[in-house]
Write a protein that holds these residues in place. Structure first.
Motif, PDB file in Angstrom:
ATOM      1  N   TYR A  39     -25.520  41.386  -3.882  1.00  0.00           N
ATOM      2  CA  TYR A  39     -24.114  41.363  -4.573  1.00  0.00           C
ATOM      3  C   TYR A  39     -24.077  41.640  -5.944  1.00  0.00           C
ATOM      4  O   TYR A  39     -23.148  42.145  -6.633  1.00  0.00           O
ATOM      5  N   ALA A  40     -25.207  41.308  -6.704  1.00  0.00           N
ATOM      6  CA  ALA A  40     -25.172  41.350  -8.211  1.00  0.00           C
ATOM      7  C   ALA A  40     -24.837  42.363  -8.687  1.00  0.00           C
ATOM      8  O   ALA A  40     -23.733  42.592  -9.585  1.00  0.00           O
ATOM      9  N   GLN A  41     -25.194  43.591  -8.300  1.00  0.00           N
ATOM     10  CA  GLN A  41     -25.207  45.074  -9.134  1.00  0.00           C
ATOM     11  C   GLN A  41     -23.706  45.273  -8.749  1.00  0.00           C
ATOM     12  O   GLN A  41     -22.967  46.010  -9.539  1.00  0.00           O
ATOM     13  N   THR A  42     -23.311  45.386  -7.430  1.00  0.00           N
ATOM     14  CA  THR A  42     -22.093  46.031  -7.072  1.00  0.00           C
ATOM     15  C   THR A  42     -21.130  45.152  -7.892  1.00  0.00           C
ATOM     16  O   THR A  42     -20.007  45.643  -8.513  1.00  0.00           O
ATOM     17  N   LEU A  46     -16.792  44.833 -11.911  1.00  0.00           N
ATOM     18  CA  LEU A  46     -16.175  44.158 -13.137  1.00  0.00           C
ATOM     19  C   LEU A  46     -16.131  45.056 -14.499  1.00  0.00           C
ATOM     20  O   LEU A  46     -15.190  45.159 -15.106  1.00  0.00           O
ATOM     21  N   TYR A  47     -17.180  46.021 -14.334  1.00  0.00           N
ATOM     22  CA  TYR A  47     -17.361  46.980 -15.587  1.00  0.00           C
ATOM     23  C   TYR A  47     -16.042  47.930 -15.303  1.00  0.00           C
ATOM     24  O   TYR A  47     -15.535  48.498 -16.413  1.00  0.00           O
ATOM     25  N   TYR A  48     -15.953  48.601 -14.067  1.00  0.00           N
ATOM     26  CA  TYR A  48     -14.919  49.540 -13.943  1.00  0.00           C
ATOM     27  C   TYR A  48     -13.476  48.728 -14.349  1.00  0.00           C
ATOM     28  O   TYR A  48     -12.441  49.659 -14.608  1.00  0.00           O
ATOM     29  N   LYS A  49     -13.420  47.701 -13.799  1.00  0.00           N
ATOM     30  CA  LYS A  49     -11.867  46.950 -13.894  1.00  0.00           C
ATOM     31  C   LYS A  49     -11.766  46.377 -15.550  1.00  0.00           C
ATOM     32  O   LYS A  49     -10.491  46.762 -15.860  1.00  0.00           O
ATOM     33  N   TYR A  50     -12.487  45.913 -15.997  1.00  0.00           N
ATOM     34  CA  TYR A  50     -12.435  45.297 -17.404  1.00  0.00           C
ATOM     35  C   TYR A  50     -13.071  45.987 -18.642  1.00  0.00           C
ATOM     36  O   TYR A  50     -13.201  45.710 -19.851  1.00  0.00           O
ATOM     37  N   GLY A  51     -14.054  46.878 -18.274  1.00  0.00           N
ATOM     38  CA  GLY A  51     -14.755  47.516 -19.435  1.00  0.00           C
ATOM     39  C   GLY A  51     -15.942  46.811 -19.758  1.00  0.00           C
ATOM     40  O   GLY A  51     -16.295  45.564 -19.236  1.00  0.00           O
ATOM     41  N   GLU A  52     -16.634  47.326 -20.907  1.00  0.00           N
ATOM     42  CA  GLU A  52     -18.003  46.642 -21.018  1.00  0.00           C
ATOM     43  C   GLU A  52     -18.099  45.760 -22.123  1.00  0.00           C
ATOM     44  O   GLU A  52     -18.709  44.904 -22.297  1.00  0.00           O
ATOM     45  N   ARG A  53     -16.976  45.769 -23.000  1.00  0.00           N
ATOM     46  CA  ARG A  53     -16.645  44.931 -24.085  1.00  0.00           C
ATOM     47  C   ARG A  53     -16.647  43.408 -23.517  1.00  0.00           C
ATOM     48  O   ARG A  53     -16.999  42.562 -24.414  1.00  0.00           O
ATOM     49  N   LEU A  54     -16.245  43.022 -22.484  1.00  0.00           N
ATOM     50  CA  LEU A  54     -16.223  41.727 -22.141  1.00  0.00           C
ATOM     51  C   LEU A  54     -17.145  41.128 -21.353  1.00  0.00           C
ATOM     52  O   LEU A  54     -17.292  40.028 -20.648  1.00  0.00           O
ATOM     53  N   SER A  64     -21.625  41.833 -16.730  1.00  0.00           N
ATOM     54  CA  SER A  64     -22.878  41.140 -16.356  1.00  0.00           C
ATOM     55  C   SER A  64     -23.095  39.850 -16.674  1.00  0.00           C
ATOM     56  O   SER A  64     -23.568  39.036 -15.789  1.00  0.00           O
ATOM     57  N   ASP A  65     -22.581  39.453 -17.798  1.00  0.00           N
ATOM     58  CA  ASP A  65     -22.841  37.840 -18.023  1.00  0.00           C
ATOM     59  C   ASP A  65     -22.047  36.877 -17.238  1.00  0.00           C
ATOM     60  O   ASP A  65     -22.386  35.926 -16.485  1.00  0.00           O
ATOM     61  N   LYS A  66     -20.708  37.596 -16.911  1.00  0.00           N
ATOM     62  CA  LYS A  66     -19.669  36.874 -15.961  1.00  0.00           C
ATOM     63  C   LYS A  66     -20.282  36.971 -14.648  1.00  0.00           C
ATOM     64  O   LYS A  66     -20.131  35.970 -13.953  1.00  0.00           O
ATOM     65  N   VAL A  67     -20.977  37.956 -14.076  1.00  0.00           N
ATOM     66  CA  VAL A  67     -21.769  37.888 -12.898  1.00  0.00           C
ATOM     67  C   VAL A  67     -22.794  36.836 -12.767  1.00  0.00           C
ATOM     68  O   VAL A  67     -22.976  36.131 -11.886  1.00  0.00           O
ATOM     69  N   GLN A  68     -23.676  36.620 -13.751  1.00  0.00           N
ATOM     70  CA  GLN A  68     -24.693  35.628 -13.926  1.00  0.00           C
ATOM     71  C   GLN A  68     -23.939  34.333 -13.841  1.00  0.00           C
ATOM     72  O   GLN A  68     -24.563  33.363 -13.057  1.00  0.00           O
ATOM     73  N   GLU A  69     -23.058  34.166 -14.536  1.00  0.00           N
ATOM     74  CA  GLU A  69     -22.325  32.848 -14.649  1.00  0.00           C
ATOM     75  C   GLU A  69     -21.853  32.554 -13.139  1.00  0.00           C
ATOM     76  O   GLU A  69     -21.785  31.373 -12.760  1.00  0.00           O
ATOM     77  N   ALA A  70     -21.199  33.393 -12.455  1.00  0.00           N
ATOM     78  CA  ALA A  70     -20.503  33.410 -11.166  1.00  0.00           C
ATOM     79  C   ALA A  70     -22.112  32.825 -10.284  1.00  0.00           C
ATOM     80  O   ALA A  70     -21.622  31.905  -9.468  1.00  0.00           O
ATOM     81  N   PHE A  71     -22.999  33.516 -10.270  1.00  0.00           N
ATOM     82  CA  PHE A  71     -24.112  33.001  -9.702  1.00  0.00           C
ATOM     83  C   PHE A  71     -24.556  31.663  -9.914  1.00  0.00           C
ATOM     84  O   PHE A  71     -24.954  30.897  -8.954  1.00  0.00           O
ATOM     85  N   ILE A  72     -24.753  31.228 -11.151  1.00  0.00           N
ATOM     86  CA  ILE A  72     -24.809  29.996 -11.581  1.00  0.00           C
ATOM     87  C   ILE A  72     -23.791  28.943 -10.724  1.00  0.00           C
ATOM     88  O   ILE A  72     -24.222  27.887 -10.225  1.00  0.00           O
ATOM     89  N   LYS A  73     -22.637  29.234 -10.756  1.00  0.00           N
ATOM     90  CA  LYS A  73     -21.791  28.256 -10.189  1.00  0.00           C
ATOM     91  C   LYS A  73     -22.005  28.393  -8.428  1.00  0.00           C
ATOM     92  O   LYS A  73     -21.771  27.400  -8.139  1.00  0.00           O
ATOM     93  N   LEU A  74     -22.293  29.557  -8.171  1.00  0.00           N
ATOM     94  CA  LEU A  74     -22.638  29.391  -6.848  1.00  0.00           C
ATOM     95  C   LEU A  74     -23.798  28.357  -6.402  1.00  0.00           C
ATOM     96  O   LEU A  74     -23.779  27.455  -5.594  1.00  0.00           O
TER      97      LEU A  74
END
Length: 172
Positions: free
Chosen positions: A22-25, A30-38, A41-51
């Protein structure tokens, strides 16, 4: 099945497979929806940490939903934060005062005079006065710091205060 479903996600190998799946997808979405500036990939990492932190509470069949919801919420929080940052950047700091130029000049003159009179005090009076008035020490604390009696500390403070008052009174 001898293992409970809750232990499935907490298993390192299964968790790694979830990440690979799931990480790359998720990062791309998130990249397509919000752009690179935010930093999606960091948010994906944080989501996996929360999981991982909540792996015992999350069922394997809801892991994907948890990841997507968590990462999306983190991005929305970041968007809100960026809006606040932009709002505060638009507010210009106050570069003016309501004080008249005459008042500002008198204030500067007073400070110069105050510093001059303060420097002319005896060292023991100046130290006792500054400890009391600037550092907020009580008379007893000043006495303890300077290794003198409380009465001597009081005398030095009041003597310095009187000299300052007399020298600065003419400016009022």
């Amino acid at each position: 099945m001898s293992k409970s479903l809750h232990q499935d996600i907490c298993d390192k190998i299964r968790f790694s497979k979830l990440y690979e799946k799931y990480a790359q997808t998720l990062s791309n979405i998130l990249y397509y929806k919000y752009g690179e500036r935010l930093n999606p990939s960091d948010k994906v990492q944080e989501a996996f940490i929360k999981l991982w932190e909540n792996c015992a509470k999350i069922k394997p069949e809801t892991a994907k939903s948890f990841l997507y919801t968590t990462a999306n919420n983190m991005m929305l929080n970041e968007v809100k934060h960026q809006k606040v940052v932009l709002k505060h950047q638009k507010i210009k700091p106050k570069d003016y005062t309501n004080e008249s130029p005459e008042f500002i000049l008198r204030k500067k003159e007073f400070l110069k005079r105050f510093e001059n009179v303060l420097s002319q005090l005896k060292e023991e009076e100046r130290v006792a006065f500054l400890l009391n008035k600037v550092d907020g020490k009580t008379h007893q604390e000043v006495a303890n710091i300077l290794n003198i009696t409380k009465k001597v500390a009081e005398h030095r403070i009041y003597a310095a205060f009187k000299k300052l008052k007399d020298a600065l009174e003419e400016l009022n």
